[in-house]
Design a protein around this motif. Structure first.
Motif, PDB file in Angstrom:
ATOM      1  N   ASN A 107     -11.760  10.631  10.408  1.00 41.68           N
ATOM      2  CA  ASN A 107     -11.142   9.322  11.063  1.00 41.68           C
ATOM      3  C   ASN A 107     -11.929   8.211  10.405  1.00 41.68           C
ATOM      4  N   SER A 108     -13.450   7.974  10.109  1.00 41.69           N
ATOM      5  CA  SER A 108     -13.699   6.321  10.004  1.00 41.69           C
ATOM      6  C   SER A 108     -13.520   6.808   8.278  1.00 41.69           C
ATOM      7  N   LEU A 109     -13.314   7.301   7.550  1.00 45.36           N
ATOM      8  CA  LEU A 109     -12.556   7.052   6.330  1.00 45.36           C
ATOM      9  C   LEU A 109     -11.091   6.188   6.285  1.00 45.36           C
ATOM     10  N   GLU A 110     -10.390   6.783   6.928  1.00 40.68           N
ATOM     11  CA  GLU A 110      -9.328   6.802   7.289  1.00 40.68           C
ATOM     12  C   GLU A 110      -9.087   5.056   7.922  1.00 40.68           C
ATOM     13  N   LEU A 111     -10.002   4.254   8.394  1.00 39.42           N
ATOM     14  CA  LEU A 111      -9.782   3.308   8.430  1.00 39.42           C
ATOM     15  C   LEU A 111     -10.238   2.420   7.109  1.00 39.42           C
ATOM     16  N   LEU A 112     -10.269   2.265   6.335  1.00 41.63           N
ATOM     17  CA  LEU A 112     -10.007   2.180   5.375  1.00 41.63           C
ATOM     18  C   LEU A 112      -8.821   1.796   5.110  1.00 41.63           C
ATOM     19  N   ASP A 113      -8.062   2.206   4.908  1.00 46.56           N
ATOM     20  CA  ASP A 113      -5.781   2.063   5.872  1.00 46.56           C
ATOM     21  C   ASP A 113      -6.195   0.704   6.211  1.00 46.56           C
ATOM     22  N   PRO A 114      -5.811  -0.673   5.532  1.00 48.21           N
ATOM     23  CA  PRO A 114      -5.113  -1.365   6.632  1.00 48.21           C
ATOM     24  C   PRO A 114      -4.405  -1.554   7.924  1.00 48.21           C
ATOM     25  N   GLU A 115      -3.302  -0.523   7.261  1.00 49.53           N
ATOM     26  CA  GLU A 115      -2.864  -0.215   8.692  1.00 49.53           C
ATOM     27  C   GLU A 115      -3.211   0.561   9.640  1.00 49.53           C
ATOM     28  N   LYS A 116      -4.511   1.407   9.541  1.00 52.11           N
ATOM     29  CA  LYS A 116      -4.968   1.887  10.482  1.00 52.11           C
ATOM     30  C   LYS A 116      -6.163   1.327  11.189  1.00 52.11           C
ATOM     31  N   TYR A 117      -6.348   0.744  10.331  1.00 54.97           N
ATOM     32  CA  TYR A 117      -7.566  -0.665  10.856  1.00 54.97           C
ATOM     33  C   TYR A 117      -6.365  -1.494  11.629  1.00 54.97           C
ATOM     34  N   LYS A 118      -5.447  -2.339  11.863  1.00 52.89           N
ATOM     35  CA  LYS A 118      -5.310  -2.898  12.350  1.00 52.89           C
ATOM     36  C   LYS A 118      -4.381  -2.220  13.997  1.00 52.89           C
ATOM     37  N   GLN A 119      -4.152  -0.744  13.226  1.00 58.81           N
ATOM     38  CA  GLN A 119      -3.757  -0.289  15.068  1.00 58.81           C
ATOM     39  C   GLN A 119      -4.418  -0.047  15.931  1.00 58.81           C
ATOM     40  N   LEU A 120      -5.748   0.337  15.102  1.00 62.27           N
ATOM     41  CA  LEU A 120      -7.025   0.595  16.503  1.00 62.27           C
ATOM     42  C   LEU A 120      -7.486  -0.325  17.430  1.00 62.27           C
ATOM     43  N   PHE A 121      -7.766  -2.005  16.235  1.00 62.71           N
ATOM     44  CA  PHE A 121      -8.353  -2.776  16.405  1.00 62.71           C
ATOM     45  C   PHE A 121      -7.470  -3.814  16.817  1.00 62.71           C
ATOM     46  N   SER A 122      -6.108  -3.984  17.450  1.00 59.04           N
ATOM     47  CA  SER A 122      -5.605  -4.255  17.453  1.00 59.04           C
ATOM     48  C   SER A 122      -5.782  -5.859  18.143  1.00 59.04           C
TER      49      SER A 122
END
Length: 367
Positions: A247-262
């Motif tokens: 789950n840490s490395l999945e945050l390198l996906d910009p879409e995943k990152y935007k979902q968590l850090f909206s």
């Protein structure tokens, strides 16, 4: 709607191996500059929850250091705010056990809060649940308690430990269980009216029970009406090294990152003032999350670097998580590795793990 919060860590096991040798799971660093506890606290902050109790039993020194008075989450208040409540019992007649012991021995927290509804959360499920919307739908449903669940299309190994929720067409929960094939995951979050919460607490203690969710909701001896609230946003379960790494490395996906850090529900953390990252001659950084204060002269690819990491010339960091103030000396190579804080890797050393089972080095190690 007036809410009060409980973040209950008592039932959470410290399953992240070397990362939880000296800290509670809720204090494990995540996403370059955060701790897992930040996400539950920030959700409550976004909902305007003014009183939050944190129930902890063991290895809480790093949590105390990280949370302080609660200023980043606007909880450093003259009245209310953040209450960190480690075990401290002096009543020889107390018969409570488990997390019910926390609740019983901190009754004043519940009695003094102006909150009418208790939002009860853990720290292992990362989400962006809107607690005000949850409270409004709970009240409209007429239910005694509302549990939050997430429908996942693909079941992962970290989901094995999660409870499942069966919900009928009216939105009522018909069963809570742990049958592995079901896709509705209970995300360790529920809401209940405060007075009913305290009544159920007293009932469970009087009947020799130990854990609120298991004994008051899962077993449901009082016949409570339980509603389900389906959450559809970002969700991750962090309950193993493998799930943490993935789950840490999945945050390198910009879409995943935007979902968590909206930006509509910001994630806050302890503030640290450091210089921007310095990219020296020869630095090559691709598809990585790099916090401030780093110095990079080597190669970094597909990795997460926390504050103050040094990657010297000729060093390579590939698909790895490097925590605060680690030093990767010249010519060293790390791949599929998690380095806890303050690890120093000597020049020309090589550490290679497996993408399915990363190699983990405990904090302050010198290799």
């Amino acid at each position: 709607m007036k809410l009060m919060g409980v973040i209950n860590l008592d039932h959470e096991l410290d399953q992240l191996n070397e990362l939880t040798y000296f800290r509670a799971g809720a204090a494990v660093p995540f996403a370059g500059r955060y701790r897992l506890i930040d996400f539950a606290l920030s959700n409550m902050m976004s909902a305007g929850v003014p009183d939050i109790a944190l129930f902890v039993r063991r290895k809480y020194r790093s949590l105390l250091d990280h949370l302080g008075e609660g200023r980043p989450w606007d909880l450093d208040r003259k009245r209310g705010g953040l209450f960190i409540l480690p075990p401290d019992w002096h009543d020889p007649t107390d018969i409570s056990a488990g997390d019910l012991q926390h609740m019983h021995n901190n009754r004043d927290f519940f009695a003094r809060s102006a909150g009418e509804y208790v939002v009860h959360s853990g720290s292992q499920h990362l989400s962006k649940v809107d607690f005000q919307d949850l409270a409004a739908k709970h009240k409209a449903s007429g239910a005694d308690v509302t549990v939050v669940y997430k429908h996942v299309d693909a079941l992962e190994p970290e989901h094995d430990a999660c409870f499942r929720v069966d919900v009928n067409e009216d939105g009522n929960v018909t069963s809570i269980h742990n049958e592995k094939g079901h896709h509705n995951l209970y995300i360790d979050l529920f809401i209940m009216e405060k007075n009913l919460f305290m009544q159920q607490m007293d009932y469970c203690i009087a009947h020799g029970d130990s854990y609120f969710f298991r004994d008051a909701i899962l077993r449901n001896p009082s016949g409570l009406k339980i509603a389900g609230y389906e959450y559809t946003g970002y969700h991750a379960v962090i309950n193993s090294i493998e799930s943490y790494y993935k789950n840490s490395l999945e945050l390198l996906d910009p879409e995943k990152y935007k979902q968590l850090f909206s930006p509509d529900m910001p994630i806050q953390t302890k503030i640290k003032y450091e210089a921007p990252t310095k990219y020296l001659e020869g630095a090559d950084v691709r598809n990585s999350l790099v916090a401030n204060g780093c110095q990079i002269a080597g190669e970094v690819e597909g990795s997460v670097l926390f504050r103050g990491v040094k990657v010297e010339k000729g060093a390579k960091v590939i698909n790895s998580i490097i925590m605060q103030k680690c030093v990767i000396e010249a010519g060293a190579i790390v791949e599929n590795v998690i380095l806890d804080k303050d690890v120093q890797l000597s020049a020309n050393r090589t550490l290679v793990g497996d993408s399915r089972r990363p190699f983990v080095i405990a904090k302050r190690s010198m290799l």
